[in-house]
Every structure is written in C-alpha cells, then in structure tokens.
Design a protein around this motif. Structure first.
Motif, PDB file in Angstrom:
ATOM      1  N   LEU A 100       1.275  -4.722   7.176  1.00  6.41           N
ATOM      2  CA  LEU A 100       0.000  -4.634   7.875  1.00  6.41           C
ATOM      3  C   LEU A 100      -0.385  -3.176   8.079  1.00  6.41           C
ATOM      4  N   PRO A 101      -1.655  -2.868   7.882  1.00  5.76           N
ATOM      5  CA  PRO A 101      -2.077  -1.481   8.077  1.00  5.76           C
ATOM      6  C   PRO A 101      -1.831  -1.013   9.510  1.00  5.76           C
ATOM      7  N   ARG A 102      -1.482   0.269   9.667  1.00  6.44           N
ATOM      8  CA  ARG A 102      -1.235   0.809  11.003  1.00  6.44           C
ATOM      9  C   ARG A 102      -2.552   1.175  11.670  1.00  6.44           C
ATOM     10  N   ILE A 103      -2.508   1.209  12.983  1.00  9.67           N
ATOM     11  CA  ILE A 103      -3.723   1.518  13.745  1.00  9.67           C
ATOM     12  C   ILE A 103      -4.122   2.973  13.564  1.00  9.67           C
ATOM     13  N   CYS A 104      -3.147   3.887  13.552  1.00  8.11           N
ATOM     14  CA  CYS A 104      -3.506   5.300  13.399  1.00  8.11           C
ATOM     15  C   CYS A 104      -2.326   6.087  12.867  1.00  8.11           C
TER      16      CYS A 104
END
Lengths: 346, 379
Positions: free
Chosen positions: A342-346
């Motif tokens: 899953l892509p990271r938030i930042c």
C-alpha cells in the motif's frame, strides 16, 4: 439445416445471462468469440474435453486464476496475461508447454466487444507461443457478482528427460540470475488504475518464457537448480519463498538489480519498493556456480533475456534471511510484504 | 531521476562516512533521534547503520503519523465506516492499522463497509461530487505536512457547497511531541538513554520552517538539524550534529536548504490557521495524552467536521501493557529489547504503534535490520 440465427453484435452488444445458460445463446457466444479467436483442431471437434497424444516420461500440469484491474493495460490484457502466466508456470519446471485450457466467468453486462478483444489477445498469445487452447468453459454471473471477467487457465507440458528442478534445491554457493528489468508489469498496470494520475511510457513485460527456458535447458539444464517467475510479490517474495523451501539464505547486491528509471521513479512517487512489484515476463534462476556464466550467456542470447544479470548468491543461513548489500554498502533484509503493498502517506 | 540520484550516490556516502568517523570523538557516545518516519525508512532501507561508527546510535522517533494514531481513533473510523450512509476515504497505509479487538479498516471493508483508498484529499472531494446521495468522509491524518491539503479540501468543499463532504480530523503537531519526549526522558537517570540531538523533519519544516525548533535547541540544549529524506541528506545531518556536539553548540541548523527556510510556507500556514484550531489534548499511540498536540476544525466549519456531523463518541483503547513502544519512542529502549518484538508482535500482527507502518521503529528494524540482532548475539 442452415444457421439462420442473428449474429452476435460484437460491436455494441453485451453479455447477458442467456450466454451462460447452456442454451443456443451460449453456443453462439462460444462459437463467435472463443472458437473464432482460438481456432484449432481440438476445439473444432466441439467436445467437452480434448484428446491428444502424450509422450513418454513426465508431464507437468499447473492451473492459475487471473483477476486484474484494469482488464486492459499497456502491453496486454487479462487474456494475454492468462496465456503467458500459465505457460510460464509450466516452463519454470524446465518443461515444454503443450496445451492450455481456459475457463471464463463473465459478469452480466460485460461488453461483447471487450470480450472479443480479450479472446483475440488470448488466441494471438497462444498461437505466438505455439501452445493451443484446446478446451474451456464459460459461465455468466449476475451483474455485481464479478469484476467484468475472471479467467482461469490450466496448462500441461512435457518435461525433458533428466530434468528435475525444484524449489528445495538451492544450495549455498549457487548463483542467482534474473532475466531482465524488474517491476515493469506492476507499474504499467498501476499507472492505469482508477485515481492514479501518473503518466508513463512503460508497458507490461508480459511474455511467454518457454523459449528462453528451452535455450537455458539446451545450454546447461543440469546446472539449473530452480526457476521461478517473480509475479505477485515480486523478486522479494520469490527469494523468500525459495529461502524457506530450500532452507538457505540469499545475499544479493542492490547495484546489480536491473530496474528501469521509469519504474524506479514511479515507485519513488508511490512509496513502493521495486523488489515487491509484480513481473509477468521475467524469471529468476538459481544455478550451480560453475554453470552461471554459461547460462547467463545463453539467456543474453535470447530476446527475452538480453538484460539478464547475476544479482547475488545463495548462502547458508538457518534464519533463511534474504539479505541485500545496498548501493551504499550497508546491509538490509529484503522481506516479504505484510499484506498488500500500500502506498505510504508521506 | 535528477535531484534524487545525486542524493543516493554510494561513493559519496562512503566518503561522508569516513568524514563522520574521523570527526566523531572515539571516547564518547552520540545518540541522535531522527524524529520522522521518512528518515527511519531511509536509514533502514539503505543500511546506513552499517556505515556509521559504533559510537553513533540512531534512535527512531515517533514521526510516523500512522504509528502514533491511537487504536481508539481507528475504532472511531471503523464505526463511522460501518454507518450505511457513509463512504470513508483513507490513505492506503491506514487500511491495515489495527484498532482494538484486532479490527481494521481493511477488515471492515471486507465485511461490507464502504471504505475507499485515495491518494489525495481531491480524490475524496471528487467522490463526494460523484455520489451526492452518500456521506463522504475523508480520514485526515498526518503532521503539519498533510494538514494544508486538508484545509484546502475544506475551502474547496465550501466553494462547491458540498453538503455531503466532511473530514474526520486527526492531524497532529510535531513540536509538542518533541517536547513530550524530552519531558519524558529522565536526564538525571544514568540507566536511561539521553538524547544528544535531533534530525528534524524535512517535509514538516517546508510548511512550518525551522523557527519552531529553536525553543528546543535553546531550552533543552539539544542541537537540531533539519534534514531531507534522501540517504545522503541523513548522513550529512549526522555529520552536522556530531560537529555541534563536539563544539558544545545547540543550534537549529538547516541541511535541507533546497526546500526549507526559517519561516516556512506562510500561505499553507494561513490556510491551516483559517480552518483549524488546537485541541486541548490529543492521544498519541505509545506516548499517551499530549497537551495542544492535535488539531480540530474551527466551529465555523463544524458542518465539515465528521465528529460533529455524526456525533461520534470518543473511543479509547489501552495499548498492550507488555508493549514497550513508549520507551522505544523516547529512545530509552531498542525494538529488540521489547519482549513482544518478533514473537507476538510482527508487521503481520502488530501489537504496538512502532510495528504498525513500515516507518515505525520496530517495523523498520524487523523488515530491514533484524539480521543484526542475530549477528550481535553470535559475536
């Protein structure tokens, strides 16, 4: 009796429940879409199974389900993927793929034009690979009960005498070869997903690898311990699986691992690791150290192995870690993914 | 990747490592906390620990917004998502974060809740426009970096008169967390690990500048170097911190001059100030309640505040008492010192905050560095 039925509207028509009912509509769908696309002597006989000769020795059999979003992506679609993926699973045993079967679960309302496009891509991929789709099945489910179309393919192949590749055969000192750049398929597919907004010229690497495998087997079949195509979970999952199955560790070199700049950039943007990203036209081979150079040369002489490299070695390790020497000269583990990437938030 | 590859040059890193080793005094220990999960990720991902001398120890701080979100807030989000009229939009790495009862948004989605993974606040606005009959809620989390986009979403929703859009606000602030860490470390206790300096967060400082850290540098006599997230940025920041410690200085220095200045992005700050105000206190997973450390929507924007709109009860859930996250986040203990680490607590089954996202101290150590624990035991 002449066939006076109305032709399927393959331009603007849709699949409806009658196409899966077992009646005339289903027969028409199969004839106009699947038989037309796959077109071979076994299907032409119209039986519920295909009969063919088997040679002496050992056969290989595999089956796989294909579920992908979006169904169409740069470099292929779910149909070509279903052919390539299953051919590759047969080929990773070192076997020569012979026949495929295909099973379709189609959602009510699916556009016939798209179904034809998928079937045509499957037919083309099978013909190009020389592996006919000789039997199959079609089901239609109500709207909302499937995501467009799901495909299952089964493949069988013949294993050359004396070849016995297996995931438990990696030994300390063996070399790890990969056939080319990693992550192309996963990033090409992701770039076309809903609410993804990056543009890339990348195309999927989806391809049938049995020709490459045949070249390797011809060059030095005895030197190959294990082969596997690093699909879902990417190289990281493949090496961790092999570490578990063979009871060994790996030490690979980050600088040797081929990743296209566009893949690296997209992974950077999304917070993903290219080692976890899927491939559909690459293989990993664990080979005896003395066979490595010869096999690498054989891979590089094949169009699908031009960028083949030696990325590291198998090591003795009771903990079965996949370790990587980073481009900085430090060490790290290359681990399995925890759940979906899953892509990271930042 | 111009402007990235330059900061990942292995040869330069090795040269810098030699300079750091030559600069660090061999007879003293340097303990630096990198506050931000982005730094933790770079250190682990590039194996920087192997390039540093043994007497420089990096301590992974609480700067991962996913990790520090308490289980109660996840429970609240799950309860919200389970309302039949609600579509909950979340950033991807929040999906797997466990609330209490081992539930997560991923599991709630599987059980029928309408949870959508989005990449920006604008995606959530677009969904609200496309589905006027649904109540679309954006699960807003993050430090000062992700707060301005939430503020802009509220402005946009106001302009578009979107009556079906709201945010569940969990934005938190960096300086109060640093204060809580420094307050919690007993400098007089020789058994506790004191901190000799901070690698300050880069993206946060692009918004708030370097000025807010001057208080810590002065009051607690701790050097702070604001640094970018590329591995060479981190190495350079470590060298700058070593030099400050050697010279007994405690200033705020800016390694990330390509993006950060002293005053930050004042337009972004104005947008945040217009929409948000301080909460009296906010709970941090692993650190507990910290005064004035979180934001909420101002009363004028209550219509866009999911907590007002849906009368959400404040839920709290206790962390596992055996979990050492609090002491790990303060640099007192290392991940491997925790009894739960790698036994019941792994990235597949996180028990505490540090194991929740890949940027947490324990998850980073488990995923990238746990082979070192075995090497240490063997030697």
């Amino acid at each position: 009796m002449s066939d006076k039925r109305r032709k399927l509207n393959l331009r603007t028509g849709h699949v409806d429940l009658s196409h899966g009912s077992g009646g005339r509509a289903m027969a028409h769908l199969i004839a106009d879409v699947f038989h037309a696309a796959f077109n071979n002597e076994w299907l032409a006989r119209g039986n519920d199974q295909a009969a063919f000769d088997v040679g002496q020795g050992r056969m290989v059999m595999t089956t796989d389900g294909y579920v992908i979003s979006p169904l169409f992506f740069p470099g292929g679609n779910i149909g070509s993927l279903a052919v390539h993926g299953t051919i590759n699973d047969v080929a990773m045993a070192g076997a020569r793929p012979l026949y495929l079967s295909a099973s379709f679960i189609i959602e009510e309302g699916f556009a016939l034009a798209e179904l034809k496009q998928i079937a045509d891509a499957m037919g083309a991929a099978a013909r190009e690979a020389g592996v006919p789709i000789v039997t199959g099945d079609t089901k239609v489910v109500e709207r909302g009960k499937a995501d467009g179309v799901f495909i299952s393919t089964t493949g069988i192949g013949a294993l050359p005498d004396g070849l016995d590749l297996s995931a438990d055969k990696a030994r300390a000192g063996d070399r790890v070869l990969v056939s080319g750049t990693l992550g192309d398929h996963g990033i090409a597919v992701m770039s076309k997903r809903a609410n993804m907004t990056f543009d890339t010229d990348l195309v999927s690497d989806s391809a049938a690898l049995h020709g490459l495998v045949a070249a390797m087997v011809a060059a030095d079949g005895a030197g190959i311990r294990v082969m596997r195509d690093p699909t879902r979970g990417g190289l990281a999952a493949t090496l961790n699986e092999l570490a578990q199955q063979s009871g060994v560790g790996f030490r690979i070199n980050e600088e040797s691992i081929p990743v296209r700049p566009a893949v690296a950039a997209a992974c950077e943007l999304l917070g993903l690791d290219p080692l976890n990203v899927a491939n559909e036209g690459k293989l990993v081979a664990i080979v005896a150290p003395e066979a490595a150079q010869g096999l690498l040369a054989a891979m590089r002489a094949h169009p699908l192995g031009q960028d083949a490299v030696d990325i590291g070695e198998v090591i003795a390790d009771d903990h079965r870690f996949v370790q990587m020497t980073t481009s900085f000269g430090g060490g790290r583990i290359v681990d399995w993914l925890s759940g979906e990437q899953l892509p990271r938030i930042c | 990747m111009k402007y990235v590859d330059e900061y990942r040059d292995g040869n330069r890193a090795r040269q810098l490592a030699e300079v750091i080793a030559a600069t660090a005094a061999p007879d003293r220990l340097y303990r630096f906390m990198e506050f931000c999960g982005g730094h933790t990720h770079a250190i682990s991902r590039y194996g920087l620990e192997d390039l540093l001398p043994d007497n420089i120890r990096m301590i992974h701080g609480p700067g991962c917004p996913v990790c520090v979100l308490p289980a109660g807030r996840i429970d609240m989000a799950i309860a919200l998502a389970q309302r039949p009229e609600v579509t909950l939009c979340v950033y991807g790495d929040l999906m797997r974060v466990p609330g209490s009862q081992r539930n997560s948004l991923l599991r709630a989605k599987a059980a029928g809740a309408d949870v959508r993974m989005v990449y920006s606040t604008l995606d959530a606005i677009a969904i609200a426009e496309q589905q006027p009959a649904r109540e679309v809620v954006f699960f807003a989390i993050g430090f000062e970096t992700t707060t301005p986009p939430s503020a802009m979403a509220i402005r946009l929703a106001t302009e578009k008169r979107l009556g079906n859009f709201s945010i569940f606000c969990n934005h938190v602030l960096t300086p109060p967390a640093i204060q809580a860490i420094l307050d919690g470390v007993d400098l007089a206790d020789p058994d506790q690990v004191a901190l000799d300096g901070f690698v300050g967060p880069a993206h946060v400082s692009t918004v708030i500048g370097t000025r807010p850290y001057e208080y810590f540098a002065e009051t607690f006599a701790k050097p702070v170097v604001i640094a970018g997230f590329e591995p060479l940025d981190v190495m350079q920041a470590i060298l700058m911190l070593v030099q400050q410690v050697n010279e007994d200085r405690h200033q705020v220095e800016n390694q990330y001059i390509r993006a950060v200045n002293r005053d930050g992005n004042q337009r972004a700050q104005a947008a945040v100030a217009e929409i948000f105000e301080l909460r009296a206190q906010f709970e941090w997973r692993g650190l507990g309640l910290i005064p004035h450390s979180g934001l909420k929507l101002k009363p004028a924007y209550a219509g866009f505040d999911a907590e007002c709109r849906f009368e959400m009860p404040e839920l709290t859930a206790a962390d596992n008492p055996a979990c050492e996250c609090g002491t790990i986040l303060r640099g007192v203990k290392k991940p491997a010192d925790c009894k739960l680490f790698g036994t019941v607590c792994t990235p597949d089954n996180p028990m505490g905050s540090c194991m929740v996202s890949s940027e947490g101290a324990c998850a980073a150590h488990w995923t990238y560095g746990r082979f070192r624990d075995i090497q240490r035991k063997a030697s």
